[in-house]
Enzyme design. Structure first.
Site, PDB file in Angstrom:
ATOM      1  N   HIS A  85       3.315  -1.476   9.369  1.00  0.00           N
ATOM      2  CA  HIS A  85       2.798  -2.098  10.194  1.00  0.00           C
ATOM      3  C   HIS A  85       3.164  -3.225  11.176  1.00  0.00           C
ATOM      4  CE1 HIS A  85       1.478  -5.174   6.815  1.00  0.00           C
ATOM      5  NE2 HIS A  85       0.686  -5.915   8.434  1.00  0.00           N
ATOM      6  N   ASP A 220       4.100   0.178   2.289  1.00  0.00           N
ATOM      7  CA  ASP A 220       4.431  -0.608   3.530  1.00  0.00           C
ATOM      8  C   ASP A 220       5.797  -0.599   4.553  1.00  0.00           C
ATOM      9  OD1 ASP A 220       3.967  -2.284   6.124  1.00  0.00           O
ATOM     10  OD2 ASP A 220       1.909  -2.644   5.413  1.00  0.00           O
ATOM     11  N   SER A 652       2.854 -10.939   6.917  1.00  0.00           N
ATOM     12  CA  SER A 652       2.944  -9.187   6.653  1.00  0.00           C
ATOM     13  C   SER A 652       4.963  -9.533   6.704  1.00  0.00           C
ATOM     14  CB  SER A 652       2.617  -8.635   7.274  1.00  0.00           C
ATOM     15  OG  SER A 652       1.126  -8.537   7.214  1.00  0.00           O
TER      16      SER A 652
HETATM   17  N1  ARG Z   1      -3.731  -6.053   6.121  1.00  0.00           N
HETATM   18  C1  ARG Z   1      -3.257  -5.876   6.438  1.00  0.00           C
HETATM   19  C2  ARG Z   1      -2.449  -6.810   7.267  1.00  0.00           C
HETATM   20  O1  ARG Z   1      -2.485  -7.698   7.655  1.00  0.00           O
HETATM   21  C3  ARG Z   1      -2.241  -5.124   7.406  1.00  0.00           C
HETATM   22  C4  ARG Z   1      -2.505  -3.248   6.691  1.00  0.00           C
HETATM   23  C5  ARG Z   1      -2.579  -2.902   8.056  1.00  0.00           C
HETATM   24  N2  ARG Z   1      -2.559  -1.321   8.097  1.00  0.00           N
HETATM   25  C6  ARG Z   1      -4.219  -0.908   8.497  1.00  0.00           C
HETATM   26  N3  ARG Z   1      -4.903  -0.219   7.782  1.00  0.00           N
HETATM   27  N4  ARG Z   1      -4.633  -1.415   9.507  1.00  0.00           N
HETATM   28  O2  ARG Z   1      -1.214  -7.768   7.421  1.00  0.00           O
END
Ligand code: ARG
Length: 718
Positions: A85, A220, A652
């Site tokens: 992501h 991811d 992230s």
């Molecule tokens: N929640 C994750 C973060 O903010 C990002 C995941 C991205 N995936 C998604 N389905 N939008 O680090």
């Protein structure tokens, strides 16, 4: 009395004491006081191996990725690992229906295959320095309302000195709400190439349904590479650049983890607000969070409708959709968990304790009452503030139109400055391609109509711009809904900004009258100016009081609890959090294991739902148990695991590192039950969700067939 003595503060937040091992995003420079506890939990490295200025240490392998994520170097040739992501935007930009790497994945088999990414950056920390004395001296005696401007000025001066002779990049950041200041100096690389990505059916498996949730089955990750010039220094993209040779890269362990094993996460957490008051929490749960969710809903629905109709539109809007959807769900979760965990009540109680303690202290007794009072006025305008970003500038056309502001200003100036006009024109010309690449007219017209209607209904009438009355008159219809639909239709029929060719024509021969009369521009400019003139002064006045008092509040909290070890809120600076692998119980009678497996991916598979598609190649590897050296003891593949480390957005892509300093996973998310975590750390529920490094290597090696990348790495087996 007034001048905060940093030495006193330093002693306070360095004093050694027990705190929940898991809570805290620590500045690596000040880690020494946590060291004994880290050792007790299983760390085998010395403090110097974690962070040292003059010799290579782990910190040299941790890279700030594109200003918003973290990444880590995993080979001698600058190979960079981050989340899928975090690479999503770049991956989507490289994707077309004919060469669709977002859906199909991409594995560079040689350096020549790696894909260039304009405007991407990777920054490696060179040093950090406490500059509190210098900043405080500059701020001494400055009127509170001028503090922000003065801070910007002194920050700039310090940054300039730190960079002028060496080409480095630097930033000064405030800690503990202006109770301390640190300078961070970076080497910033800008030739960053895409090396590998799994298809999004792996990299985003579970989609928005599983996002912010455990148990999770998402691979991811994506792989990039830093390129440097022949001297190993940052340089703009050039085919003559070569892979960067790092001071340090991370070894990778495929031994696996058990419950209770030590883990630490090194990275660049973006923003937390752990010292927020009950007043701020109430405003968020009652007003601004729900408003953000409702406004984002409109965009997401309109985009989705068009994305489902055509693949090229889907690829065009994917990245925007993912980023808006991510924080749409975040605000739903944060509101829900703040309420469930009774954070407001909890804060009220600690504020009561504070008030009792501060009662007879002249410096502090007025702190909370002053903040509370400031919120009374702020409450009237906070919603409007949310609407600036989530409504006024949230249609693409509105956002784009506002970028013409500077041109208008320069063109209507009494004494016209051709150089300034040309500068504004150049900036606009530079933005044309990028804008039209992700501009979808059909959805945006609907968005403009619905968002403006929301503004009409939800923002108090006495805060509306004069232009609102014009809309209501000019586009009068039976219902307000129709009125705003007619308005949006009018904008899209008559604005020259709807079509790229018209904008190019305009920029070749700019015409002030034409710009001022353009309906997209007239709309956004009137709404935005109204905010700047009539609303923002209230927001700013609140900001001054809230900042000054919050600064005192934190200082006082430190005095009140001299035995407690304080850590600063996240602010996109390098931090380390440590703890362990830990399962949890989300609710009565339910226990969540600490890891998930490929078998679980197959359980979730649903060919009818794109969020849960599984690529044929992965099914085949699963069927044949073709797992190579990456299998676990049950001959399955571990996909993800959880720890009690304290992370937030910006982390992230951060490396999850074991007690030996080896990479065991990549942090990529938080869990639903602790979505309030940016404001309140709940050790019972707060977890970090990580992709297991064995799943990453299995994908690169077995799924992608990129053994060329595996052979660059240093993999520790036993
Ligand atoms: N929640 C994750 C973060 O903010 C990002 C995941 C991205 N995936 C998604 N389905 N939008 O680090």
């Amino acid at each position: 009395m007034k001048k905060i003595t940093i030495t006193l503060l330093a002693i306070t937040f360095l004093s050694i004491n027990f705190l929940q091992a898991d809570e805290g995003m620590w500045l690596p420079m000040l880690l020494k006081n946590n060291y004994a506890e880290m050792q007790r939990l299983g760390l085998k490295l010395t403090p110097e191996q974690l962070y040292e200025i003059n010799n290579a240490s782990l910190k040299d392998a941790i890279v700030w990725f594109n200003g918003g994520c973290t990444s880590e170097i995993i080979s001698e040739k600058g190979l960079l690992l981050t989340n899928h992501h975090c690479g999503y935007d770049a991956i989507a930009k490289h994707s077309t229906p004919a060469d669709n790497i977002l859906d199909n994945g991409f594995w560079a088999k040689s350096l020549a295959d790696e894909k260039e990414n304009p405007a991407m950056s990777a920054s490696i920390l060179v040093r950090m320095e406490d500059v509190s004395d210098r900043v405080n001296k500059a701020l001494a005696g400055v009127d509170p309302k001028d503090v922000e401007a003065k801070k910007t000025e002194i920050f700039k001066a310090i940054q300039k000195e730190a960079t002028e002779k060496n080409g480095y990049d630097a930033t000064v950041r405030s800690f503990f709400r202006d109770n301390a200041f640190y300078l961070f100096v970076f080497e910033k690389f800008t030739d960053i190439r895409l090396v590998a990505t799994p298809p999004q059916s792996i990299g985003k498996f579970g989609g928005d349904t599983d996002n912010w949730m455990w148990p999770r089955h998402t691979g991811d990750f994506s792989v990039f590479r830093i390129y440097a010039n022949k001297e190993n220094k940052p340089a703009p993209y050039s085919k003559d650049n070569v892979p960067y040779h790092p001071k340090k890269f991370l070894d990778i362990s495929i031994k696996g983890l058990e419950e209770g094993d030590f883990t630490m996460v090194y990275g660049f957490p973006g923003r937390t607000n752990r010292y927020e008051t009950s007043y701020g929490i109430q405003l968020a749960t009652d007003k601004t969070n729900p408003a953000t969710v409702d406004l984002r809903d409109i965009r997401l629905k309109a985009w989705k409708e068009e994305m489902d109709k055509s693949d090229s539109v889907r690829l065009l809007l994917s990245a925007k959709y993912a980023s808006i959807a991510n924080y749409w769900k975040y605000y739903i979760g944060q509101t829900e968990q703040l309420k469930r965990l009774k954070v407001f009540e909890e804060k009220q109680q600690s504020e009561k304790k504070f008030s009792d303690w501060a009662k007879n202290k002249a410096e502090y007794s007025a702190v909370l009452p002053t903040i509370e009072n400031a919120y009374v006025d702020y409450n009237k305008y906070a919603l409007h503030r949310t609407y600036v970003g989530e409504c006024i500038m949230a249609s693409s056309i509105g956002f784009y139109a506002l970028t013409f502001q500077d041109l208008e200003k320069q063109m209507k100036a009494e004494k016209q400055d051709t150089a300034e006009i040309n500068k504004a024109l150049k900036a606009l010309k530079g933005g044309v391609d990028g804008f039209y690449k992700s501009f979808n007219v059909v959805s945006d017209q609907k968005i403009l109509a619905s968002l403006t209607e929301m503004f009409y209904k939800n923002i108090p009438a006495d805060q509306h711009p004069a232009y609102m009355a014009e809309i209501l008159k000019k586009y009068k219809a039976k219902t307000t809904k129709e009125t705003f639909e007619k308005f949006a239709a009018g904008v899209f029929k008559n604005s020259f900004m709807v079509h790229k060719a018209d904008v190019e024509k305009f920029l070749a021969k700019p015409d002030l009258k034409k710009l001022q009369k353009d309906p997209a521009y007239a709309f956004v400019k009137s709404f935005y100016d109204n905010y700047i003139t009539n609303i923002k002064p209230h927001i700013d006045a609140f900001g001054v009081v809230n900042n000054t008092q919050s600064s005192k509040y934190i200082k006082a909290l430190m005095e009140m609890q001299p035995e407690k070890k304080f850590y600063p809120d996240a602010n996109s600076t390098l931090r380390l959090t440590y703890g362990k692998v830990q399962s949890y119980s989300p609710k009565d009678a339910v226990n969540f294991k600490y890891y998930t497996t490929l078998s679980g991916v197959m359980e979730k598979e649903n060919p009818k739902n794109f969020e849960f598609n599984v690529p044929a190649r992965l099914k085949e590897l699963y069927k044949n148990k073709d797992f190579g050296q990456y299998a676990n003891k049950e001959n399955d593949i571990n996909v993800a695991f959880i720890t009690n480390n304290d992370i937030t957005g910006g982390n992230s892509g951060s490396p999850v590192i074991n007690g030996n300093g080896e990479l065991v996973g990549i942090a990529f998310d938080g869990n639903w039950e602790a979505m309030s975590g940016d404001i309140y750390f709940d050790s019972k529920y707060k977890r970090t969700i990580c992709v297991d490094i064995r799943y990453v290597l299995f994908m690169i090696d077995k799924f992608g067939g990129a053994s060329n990348l595996i052979s660059e790495m240093n993999i520790i087996k036993n």
